[in-house]
Scaffold this motif. Structure first.
Motif, mmCIF file in Angstrom:
data_model
loop_
_atom_site.group_PDB
_atom_site.id
_atom_site.type_symbol
_atom_site.label_atom_id
_atom_site.label_comp_id
_atom_site.label_asym_id
_atom_site.label_seq_id
_atom_site.Cartn_x
_atom_site.Cartn_y
_atom_site.Cartn_z
ATOM 1 N N TRP A 126 -36.017 -61.386 -5.159
ATOM 2 C CA TRP A 126 -35.716 -62.231 -5.915
ATOM 3 C C TRP A 126 -34.622 -61.737 -6.773
ATOM 4 O O TRP A 126 -34.644 -60.788 -7.470
ATOM 5 N N GLU A 127 -33.501 -62.376 -6.652
ATOM 6 C CA GLU A 127 -32.370 -61.870 -7.508
ATOM 7 C C GLU A 127 -31.839 -60.328 -7.414
ATOM 8 O O GLU A 127 -31.697 -59.799 -8.538
ATOM 9 N N ASP A 128 -31.807 -60.010 -6.232
ATOM 10 C CA ASP A 128 -31.780 -58.464 -6.042
ATOM 11 C C ASP A 128 -32.936 -57.617 -6.756
ATOM 12 O O ASP A 128 -32.942 -56.327 -6.910
ATOM 13 N N THR B 152 -28.786 -65.466 -14.343
ATOM 14 C CA THR B 152 -29.813 -64.825 -14.279
ATOM 15 C C THR B 152 -29.800 -63.101 -15.032
ATOM 16 O O THR B 152 -30.568 -62.357 -14.459
ATOM 17 N N MET B 153 -29.226 -63.303 -15.974
ATOM 18 C CA MET B 153 -29.246 -62.275 -17.021
ATOM 19 C C MET B 153 -30.611 -61.772 -17.472
ATOM 20 O O MET B 153 -30.778 -60.425 -17.324
ATOM 21 N N THR B 154 -31.514 -62.407 -17.847
ATOM 22 C CA THR B 154 -32.441 -62.128 -18.595
ATOM 23 C C THR B 154 -33.454 -61.364 -17.435
ATOM 24 O O THR B 154 -34.282 -60.527 -17.611
ATOM 25 N N ASP C 115 -30.279 -58.687 -20.566
ATOM 26 C CA ASP C 115 -30.311 -59.732 -21.924
ATOM 27 C C ASP C 115 -30.426 -58.740 -22.897
ATOM 28 O O ASP C 115 -31.562 -58.661 -23.821
ATOM 29 N N THR C 116 -29.504 -57.927 -23.366
ATOM 30 C CA THR C 116 -29.243 -56.985 -24.590
ATOM 31 C C THR C 116 -29.072 -57.729 -25.875
ATOM 32 O O THR C 116 -28.604 -58.603 -25.869
#
Length: 531
Positions: free
Chosen positions: A294-296, A506-508, A513-514
């Protein structure tokens, strides 16, 4: 960290009206249908009802699909385990919807995926039983995803190097699909708006409106600026998921509980080797756990336990994470399950019909009830059959006495594609070859955009062509770019960092997600609002 672009740059005309304009639209008309709740059930019903010609409004106290509907296992599947209970007809119906989503409705968002069921010495299922099961499973989809079969341990290990091979006898193989639930939700909202619906997220219902004893609307509060307003409607649908009984009590203080909740948690880990197939891992005779590329990354889970707390507080606990990693360890080598590899853990709530018994054995069915004030409440359901659920609820709406809605409904097409429909590979190719002279798009970015937006990617590419700084990555370790943030703000009802980072990009899920990224996105959104 890359510099944030000039944030007013690249503003589009916007698919989404401003919040003030939307509140005015909601407040000055009487709608045929007010849908409260923008998850699976609400968006499906709003889209279907708008297609039928009804004047539809939809509101959600949080973001669209902001709770359980974006906390799924990301699967569009027939339900292999349902065959154990003899639910052959259900599996066949699920397959029919799965194929429609994958071929006609959302081929840009729903992707085929091969699944292996490992058969270990001493395991709960033998190869003969599983082989027969996956053969029947594929037969129920007319073998359109290949023929379910049994393959060798060596073949499985070559496809999934992380697979534990000690005691591995063979694997059963079958085909299903996966999707990005958040993107499907956003595109369904957009489809509903294209069909005429008026929608607003971050708008909390503070009370119901009554005409006599009948529910005829709702009082709302904009959670972003505190503005209070209201909506009038001939019929109100309560599609608030885990909060369905909260709203039923607004209608009737004496309403008895109608649902119970089951928590499902997931863990996302970085992958150390290629994953060319997903794993369906038998835990016992009835339960399975998934390991899905999923998403790499790899998505692990899920759990299934009764939940009695506040739905707002649901989260993946340390105990959940321990359980998920332990169950994944039945079939995955230890070095691929190191806690240092975890990028994200999340949980959602399944809404089940009230009653006794184990939640894992409860029926996953959609139930529609009518309250004392005429408000309809709908609960249950899943992404695979969400279009079918929308049609089922619409049929119920047509038969509610005293509303006259049936007279205003037209027949709807059997299949309507979601916005952006197109083949991702073809879209990615176009993004690479149709760029402006002298400009450049990274192949990974093109592939990423194509598989999350379909042909709408060309609108994002246009933003980047006009303002190249919007093509910069939000974080250097991920494929998401600043143009996606601009597009989310202008066209996809994104108002908060969570809206953008958890559900529009898809950041989180990638663990990017810093706090610094959150601050930058918040600043971007604030300046864009003022620009």
């Amino acid at each position: 960290m890359a510099t944030i672009p000039t944030l007013g740059a690249g503003r589009t005309t916007g698919h989404a009206a401003s919040r003030a304009e939307t509140r005015e639209l909601l407040g000055k008309a009487t709608y045929d249908l007010l849908v409260i709740g923008g998850g699976i059930l609400g968006t499906a019903t709003a889209w279907t009802a708008a297609q039928s010609g009804l004047k539809v409004a939809m509101v959600d106290a949080g973001d669209f699909a902001g709770a359980t509907s974006s906390a799924s296992s990301k699967l569009v599947h027939g339900g292999l385990r349902y065959l154990q209970t003899g639910a052959v007809k259900l599996v066949a119906e699920n397959h029919k919807e799965r194929r429609a989503l994958a071929t006609d409705v959302a081929p840009h968002l729903v992707n085929p995926l091969t699944f292996f069921v490992p058969v270990y010495k001493g395991g709960p299922h033998g190869a003969t039983k599983l082989g027969a099961g996956v053969f029947l499973y594929s037969a129920l989809s007319a073998f359109r995803d290949g023929m379910g079969r049994v393959s060798t341990a060596a073949h499985a290990a070559q496809q999934v190097p992380a697979l534990r091979t000690e005691g591995l006898r063979s694997v059963a193989v079958y085909g299903d699909h996966q999707m990005n639930d958040s993107r499907v939700a956003v595109m369904t909202v957009r489809a509903a708006v294209d069909a005429g619906a008026v929608v607003l997220n971050h708008a909390e219902v503070t009370g119901l409106r009554f005409t006599g004893t009948r529910v005829t609307g709702a009082e709302l509060k904009d959670r972003l600026d505190g503005t209070e307003f209201g909506v009038n409607a001939r019929l109100v649908l309560n599609a608030t998921g885990p909060w369905v009984d909260h709203l039923r009590k607004m209608e009737d203080a004496g309403a008895a509980p109608s649902i119970r909740l089951s928590k499902g948690a997931h863990v996302v880990v970085k992958r150390r080797t290629p994953w060319r197939a997903a794993l369906t891992i038998p835990i016992d005779k009835y339960r399975v756990s998934f390991a899905i590329p999923w998403e790499d990354h790899v998505l692990l889970g899920t759990t299934d336990e009764e939940y009695t707390g506040d739905p707002q507080d649901v989260r993946a606990t340390e105990a959940d994470i321990d359980q998920i990693l332990d169950e994944a360890g039945h079939a995955i080598k230890d070095e691929h399950l190191d806690r240092d590899l975890i990028t994200y853990a999340f949980a959602g709530l399944r809404v089940l019909p009230g009653g006794p018994g184990d939640t894992a054995a409860a029926k996953r069915e959609t139930v529609v009830t009518e309250g004392r004030g005429g408000m309809l409440s709908v609960a249950g359901g899943k992404w695979t059959t969400y279009r079918h659920i929308g049609r089922t609820v619409l049929d119920k709406l047509a038969h509610v006495p005293g509303t006259g809605l049936a007279e205003d409904m037209s027949a709807i097409p059997a299949t309507v594609p979601l916005p952006g429909v197109g083949a991702p590979n073809a879209v990615a190719h176009r993004l690479l070859i149709d760029r402006e002279p002298g400009s450049r798009m990274e192949p990974l970015v093109a592939k990423h955009l194509a598989s999350h937006y379909g042909t709408l990617s060309f609108e994002i590419a246009h933003l980047i062509a006009e303002h190249p700084e919007l093509g910069d990555p939000i974080h250097p370790d991920g494929p998401d770019v600043w143009a996606q943030v601009a597009y989310a703000a202008d066209n996809e009802w994104a108002y908060t960092p969570d809206d953008v980072l958890r559900r529009r990009t898809t950041m989180t899920v990638r663990g990017l997600d810093t706090p610094e990224i959150r601050q930058q996105v918040e600043a971007f959104l604030a300046e864009r609002k003022q620009g």
